[in-house]
Design a protein around this motif. Structure first.
Motif, PDB file in Angstrom:
ATOM      1  N   MET A  60       2.076   6.737 -15.697  1.00 57.79           N
ATOM      2  CA  MET A  60       2.366   5.588 -14.833  1.00 57.79           C
ATOM      3  C   MET A  60       2.097   5.983 -13.381  1.00 57.79           C
ATOM      4  O   MET A  60       2.524   7.032 -12.925  1.00 57.79           O
ATOM      5  CB  MET A  60       3.822   5.150 -15.006  1.00 57.79           C
ATOM      6  N   SER A  61       1.376   5.108 -12.668  1.00 61.02           N
ATOM      7  CA  SER A  61       1.036   5.404 -11.279  1.00 61.02           C
ATOM      8  C   SER A  61       2.272   5.262 -10.386  1.00 61.02           C
ATOM      9  O   SER A  61       3.122   4.411 -10.589  1.00 61.02           O
ATOM     10  CB  SER A  61      -0.052   4.439 -10.793  1.00 61.02           C
ATOM     11  N   THR A  62       2.368   6.193  -9.416  1.00 67.52           N
ATOM     12  CA  THR A  62       3.449   6.113  -8.431  1.00 67.52           C
ATOM     13  C   THR A  62       2.951   5.514  -7.121  1.00 67.52           C
ATOM     14  O   THR A  62       3.692   5.480  -6.144  1.00 67.52           O
ATOM     15  CB  THR A  62       4.026   7.513  -8.171  1.00 67.52           C
ATOM     16  N   ARG A  63       1.707   5.058  -7.090  1.00 72.61           N
ATOM     17  CA  ARG A  63       1.144   4.503  -5.867  1.00 72.61           C
ATOM     18  C   ARG A  63       1.758   3.145  -5.574  1.00 72.61           C
ATOM     19  O   ARG A  63       2.182   2.412  -6.485  1.00 72.61           O
ATOM     20  CB  ARG A  63      -0.373   4.371  -5.985  1.00 72.61           C
ATOM     21  N   LYS A  64       1.795   2.796  -4.314  1.00 72.20           N
ATOM     22  CA  LYS A  64       2.365   1.519  -3.910  1.00 72.20           C
ATOM     23  C   LYS A  64       1.500   0.366  -4.397  1.00 72.20           C
ATOM     24  O   LYS A  64       0.297   0.540  -4.609  1.00 72.20           O
ATOM     25  CB  LYS A  64       2.492   1.474  -2.392  1.00 72.20           C
ATOM     26  N   PRO A  65       2.075  -0.821  -4.548  1.00 66.50           N
ATOM     27  CA  PRO A  65       1.268  -1.987  -4.919  1.00 66.50           C
ATOM     28  C   PRO A  65       0.200  -2.267  -3.860  1.00 66.50           C
ATOM     29  O   PRO A  65       0.388  -1.984  -2.675  1.00 66.50           O
ATOM     30  CB  PRO A  65       2.304  -3.120  -4.972  1.00 66.50           C
ATOM     31  N   LEU A  66      -0.912  -2.799  -4.287  1.00 64.56           N
ATOM     32  CA  LEU A  66      -1.967  -3.190  -3.362  1.00 64.56           C
ATOM     33  C   LEU A  66      -1.454  -4.222  -2.366  1.00 64.56           C
ATOM     34  O   LEU A  66      -0.674  -5.110  -2.722  1.00 64.56           O
ATOM     35  CB  LEU A  66      -3.144  -3.803  -4.126  1.00 64.56           C
ATOM     36  N   ARG A  67      -1.905  -4.109  -1.143  1.00 66.89           N
ATOM     37  CA  ARG A  67      -1.665  -5.136  -0.138  1.00 66.89           C
ATOM     38  C   ARG A  67      -2.911  -6.019  -0.102  1.00 66.89           C
ATOM     39  O   ARG A  67      -3.978  -5.585   0.345  1.00 66.89           O
ATOM     40  CB  ARG A  67      -1.397  -4.508   1.224  1.00 66.89           C
ATOM     41  N   ILE A  68      -2.775  -7.240  -0.591  1.00 68.51           N
ATOM     42  CA  ILE A  68      -3.923  -8.135  -0.727  1.00 68.51           C
ATOM     43  C   ILE A  68      -3.841  -9.240   0.322  1.00 68.51           C
ATOM     44  O   ILE A  68      -2.896 -10.026   0.342  1.00 68.51           O
ATOM     45  CB  ILE A  68      -3.979  -8.763  -2.135  1.00 68.51           C
ATOM     46  N   GLY A  69      -4.832  -9.296   1.181  1.00 68.38           N
ATOM     47  CA  GLY A  69      -4.913 -10.358   2.168  1.00 68.38           C
ATOM     48  C   GLY A  69      -5.686 -11.537   1.611  1.00 68.38           C
ATOM     49  O   GLY A  69      -6.713 -11.357   0.949  1.00 68.38           O
ATOM     50  N   TYR A  70      -5.184 -12.739   1.876  1.00 73.63           N
ATOM     51  CA  TYR A  70      -5.858 -13.940   1.376  1.00 73.63           C
ATOM     52  C   TYR A  70      -5.674 -15.076   2.376  1.00 73.63           C
ATOM     53  O   TYR A  70      -4.779 -15.046   3.226  1.00 73.63           O
ATOM     54  CB  TYR A  70      -5.307 -14.343   0.006  1.00 73.63           C
ATOM     55  N   ILE A  71      -6.543 -16.060   2.278  1.00 74.00           N
ATOM     56  CA  ILE A  71      -6.455 -17.236   3.138  1.00 74.00           C
ATOM     57  C   ILE A  71      -5.564 -18.259   2.429  1.00 74.00           C
ATOM     58  O   ILE A  71      -5.849 -18.636   1.288  1.00 74.00           O
ATOM     59  CB  ILE A  71      -7.852 -17.810   3.420  1.00 74.00           C
ATOM     60  N   PRO A  72      -4.486 -18.710   3.052  1.00 74.99           N
ATOM     61  CA  PRO A  72      -3.501 -19.565   2.367  1.00 74.99           C
ATOM     62  C   PRO A  72      -3.972 -21.010   2.230  1.00 74.99           C
ATOM     63  O   PRO A  72      -3.438 -21.925   2.855  1.00 74.99           O
ATOM     64  CB  PRO A  72      -2.260 -19.441   3.256  1.00 74.99           C
ATOM     65  N   PRO A  85     -12.955   1.482  -2.724  1.00 73.85           N
ATOM     66  CA  PRO A  85     -13.489   1.043  -4.020  1.00 73.85           C
ATOM     67  C   PRO A  85     -13.288   2.048  -5.143  1.00 73.85           C
ATOM     68  O   PRO A  85     -13.385   1.704  -6.316  1.00 73.85           O
ATOM     69  CB  PRO A  85     -14.985   0.865  -3.718  1.00 73.85           C
ATOM     70  N   GLY A  86     -12.970   3.308  -4.795  1.00 70.28           N
ATOM     71  CA  GLY A  86     -12.714   4.312  -5.813  1.00 70.28           C
ATOM     72  C   GLY A  86     -11.295   4.280  -6.358  1.00 70.28           C
ATOM     73  O   GLY A  86     -10.934   5.087  -7.214  1.00 70.28           O
ATOM     74  N   ASP A  87     -10.509   3.334  -5.885  1.00 73.33           N
ATOM     75  CA  ASP A  87      -9.116   3.182  -6.335  1.00 73.33           C
ATOM     76  C   ASP A  87      -9.115   2.449  -7.679  1.00 73.33           C
ATOM     77  O   ASP A  87      -8.663   1.315  -7.807  1.00 73.33           O
ATOM     78  CB  ASP A  87      -8.339   2.405  -5.271  1.00 73.33           C
ATOM     79  N   ASP A  88      -9.652   3.136  -8.706  1.00 73.30           N
ATOM     80  CA  ASP A  88      -9.956   2.466  -9.972  1.00 73.30           C
ATOM     81  C   ASP A  88      -8.737   1.871 -10.660  1.00 73.30           C
ATOM     82  O   ASP A  88      -8.785   0.758 -11.179  1.00 73.30           O
ATOM     83  CB  ASP A  88     -10.646   3.454 -10.925  1.00 73.30           C
ATOM     84  N   GLU A  89      -7.635   2.607 -10.669  1.00 70.99           N
ATOM     85  CA  GLU A  89      -6.462   2.176 -11.435  1.00 70.99           C
ATOM     86  C   GLU A  89      -5.899   0.863 -10.905  1.00 70.99           C
ATOM     87  O   GLU A  89      -5.693  -0.101 -11.657  1.00 70.99           O
ATOM     88  CB  GLU A  89      -5.390   3.260 -11.397  1.00 70.99           C
TER      89      GLU A  89
END
Length: 304
Positions: free
Chosen positions: A1-13, A211-215
């Motif tokens: 199980m990954s211990t990395r933080k969740p992705l921060r995803i920017g989007y236009i609302p 882009p190499g953040d495959d998981e």
């Protein structure tokens, strides 16, 4: 199980974010979704911030022309672009509406815009890039220069104020924004529509700083694909979400849904699509001949 933080995803609302919302609420997408109302130019800026900055994004979902223009200029400057294209979100083109103030009697059609001033959200944003594409479509470009002034205004609300010449607001003659987002304000009589132009490319893509953040990226693509499927199978829920959280009428939400086609598989980008976009942006004067080719901008290529 990954211990990395969740992705921060920017989007236009806006309404296009509906499958992303469903991926989060119905399919347990492990990500922090962060709205960025200033558009694609602001998304690219935040993708390139230092990773430790609280305002930085790991991933952004935005307009094709904004991403490609920024990547092209970065390649031309010989610097690391700071992000790459990793996925395709919307495969249908985007209808950009051209609007001015309702009381601007001197502006009746697109032909009246030559020599005027266009309001844009940011330099490099979709609204900026498409002003050059509009000028090219009208045969107005001279040596890559648009035949109107460029005024950086900010968000959608500020753009509307600018064409109405409101007190304490910068003044412009017109601006360009997505058709259905703008329609409410034609209907209430505060601004008027004078034309439209479609993007000659699929309208939305996904970009990532690593882009190499495959998981984490593979999880994003899997969950986003599920969000797109949920959107397709639950049209009434989509209309309800768009007409409440996004403040569109149910009628406009339903009409928009007839025009948009989300990618069934979001992972990867077709190099031919990006190369054609680069060609158009070069012709419009947004990019010069030194800009990188489409393949240079793609971090994850879509497999046939």
């Amino acid at each position: 199980m990954s211990t990395r933080k969740p992705l921060r995803i920017g989007y236009i609302p806006e309404h296009f974010s509906t499958p992303l919302h469903f991926a989060s609420t119905h399919h347990n997408l492990s990500a922090t979704l962060i709205p960025e109302p200033l558009g694609t130019g602001a998304l690219t800026t935040r993708l390139k911030l230092p990773i430790e900055d609280d305002k930085a994004f790991d991933v952004a979902i935005g307009l094709t022309e904004g991403f490609v223009a920024d990547l092209g200029r970065s390649k031309a400057g010989g610097k690391d672009a700071g992000f790459g294209l990793v996925g395709t979100y919307v495969e249908s083109p985007l209808c950009w509406a051209i609007s001015t103030g309702a009381e601007r009697d001197e502006i009746k059609s697109v032909q009246d815009l030559k020599g005027g001033k266009v309001g844009v959200s940011r330099i490099g944003s979709g609204s900026y890039v498409m002003s050059y594409v509009l000028a090219d479509s009208q045969g107005w470009l001279e040596q890559g220069q648009a035949p109107f002034g460029i005024e950086v205004i900010g968000d959608f609300a500020a753009l509307r104020k600018s064409v109405r010449k409101e007190k304490d607001a910068k003044s412009t003659d017109f601006f360009m924004w997505e058709h259905f987002t703008t329609k409410h304000f034609w209907d209430n009589g505060s601004i008027k529509r004078i034309g439209e132009i479609y993007t000659p490319w699929p309208s939305w893509m996904i970009a990532a700083r690593d882009p190499g953040d495959d998981e984490r990226l593979d999880e994003l693509f899997t969950k986003l694909d599920e969000g797109v499927k949920h959107y397709g199978k639950n049209r009434e829920e989509a209309v309800q979400y768009i007409s409440t959280d996004m403040h569109y009428s149910k009628e406009d939400a339903g009409e928009w849904m007839k025009t948009v086609r989300f990618a069934a598989e979001t992972k990867g980008v077709d190099v031919k699509v990006v190369e054609e976009t680069v060609k158009v942006l070069r012709k419009a004067g947004v990019l010069d001949g030194k800009a990188g080719d489409g393949a240079d901008m793609i971090a994850i290529e879509r497999k046939p």
